[in-house]
Scaffold this motif. Structure first.
Motif, short mmCIF file in Angstrom:
data_model
loop_
_atom_site.label_atom_id
_atom_site.label_comp_id
_atom_site.label_asym_id
_atom_site.label_seq_id
_atom_site.Cartn_x
_atom_site.Cartn_y
_atom_site.Cartn_z
N UNK A 48 0.85 -1.20 0.00
CA UNK A 48 0.00 0.00 0.00
C UNK A 48 0.88 1.25 0.00
N UNK A 49 1.94 1.25 0.81
CA UNK A 49 2.86 2.39 0.86
C UNK A 49 3.55 2.64 -0.48
N UNK A 50 3.70 1.59 -1.28
CA UNK A 50 4.28 1.72 -2.62
C UNK A 50 3.25 2.20 -3.65
N UNK A 51 2.01 2.37 -3.19
CA UNK A 51 0.96 2.90 -4.07
C UNK A 51 0.08 1.85 -4.73
N UNK A 52 0.22 0.58 -4.34
CA UNK A 52 -0.59 -0.47 -4.95
C UNK A 52 -1.95 -0.57 -4.26
N UNK A 53 -2.98 -0.89 -5.06
CA UNK A 53 -4.32 -1.02 -4.52
C UNK A 53 -4.87 -2.42 -4.54
N UNK A 54 -4.26 -3.31 -5.37
CA UNK A 54 -4.74 -4.69 -5.43
C UNK A 54 -3.61 -5.61 -5.87
N UNK A 55 -3.81 -6.89 -5.63
CA UNK A 55 -2.84 -7.92 -6.01
C UNK A 55 -3.59 -9.11 -6.59
N UNK A 56 -2.96 -9.78 -7.55
CA UNK A 56 -3.47 -11.03 -8.10
C UNK A 56 -2.26 -11.85 -8.51
N UNK A 57 -2.48 -13.03 -9.03
CA UNK A 57 -1.33 -13.82 -9.49
C UNK A 57 -1.57 -15.31 -9.37
#
Length: 138
Positions: free
Chosen positions: A28-37
Motif C-alpha cells: 500500500x505504501x508503494x501505491x498499490x491497490x490490489x494484487x493477483x497472481x
C-alpha cells in the motif's frame, strides 16, 4: 502411527497462503491497490522420512484472484482455490522413530493493480515450525 515398511498420505487436504499485514502495508505504501497472481510452489518438509521435500501445488499453480490491499489486513489465499490437495506417500527412513511433516517454503508470481507483468515472491518456511503430522514408526 506408520509401520516401518508402510507409508501415509494426505488426501482431500487444503490450506492457505497468508500475506501478512506488514507486507500488505508495504505494498500500500508503494501505491498499490490490489494484487493477483499465481501460487507456484508450496513445499512440505519431511523429518525422518522420504521424500525429504514434496512440492504439492498442482501443475499450472493456484490462482490468486484480484484482491484489494487494505492497510493492516492480511490476505488469505485458499490452497487450492477449489477441490483438494494430495501429498505423499511418505515413508519412514531406515532407523527413524518418527516421521513428521511440516510446512516449508512457498512461492508465487504476483501482479499489481490489474497489470499484466508479474513479480516473483518467495517465503521461507514458517518460524516457529508448523507441523502437520508427527507419526510414530512402529
Amino acid at each position: 502411527m506408520v509401520g516401518r515398511f508402510g507409508s501415509f498420505s494426505f488426501n482431500e487436504a487444503s490450506g492457505a497462503l497468508v500475506i501478512p499485514p506488514e507486507t500488505v502495508n508495504r505494498l500500500v505504501d508503494q501505491g498499490h491497490g490490489s494484487v493477483s497472481g499465481t501460487v507456484t510452489a508450496l513445499n512440505l518438509q519431511v523429518e525422518g522420512g522420504t521424500p525429504a521435500t514434496q512440492h504439492v501445488i498442482p501443475s499450472g499453480g493456484v490462482a490468486i484472484p484480484e484482491t484489494p490491499l487494505v492497510r493492516d489486513r492480511k490476505i488469505t489465499v485458499p490452497l487450492p482455490s477449489d477441490g483438494t490437495l494430495t501429498a505423499g506417500p511418505f515413508r519412514p527412513s531406515s532407523g527413524a522413530e518418527t516421521v513428521a511433516v511440516r510446512l516449508g517454503s512457498a512461492a508465487a508470481d504476483l501482479s499489481f493493480d490489474g497489470g499484466s507483468g508479474s513479480t516473483p515472491a518467495t517465503c521461507d518456511e514458517p518460524s516457529p515450525k508448523v507441523y502437520l503430522v508427527d507419526n510414530t514408526v512402529t
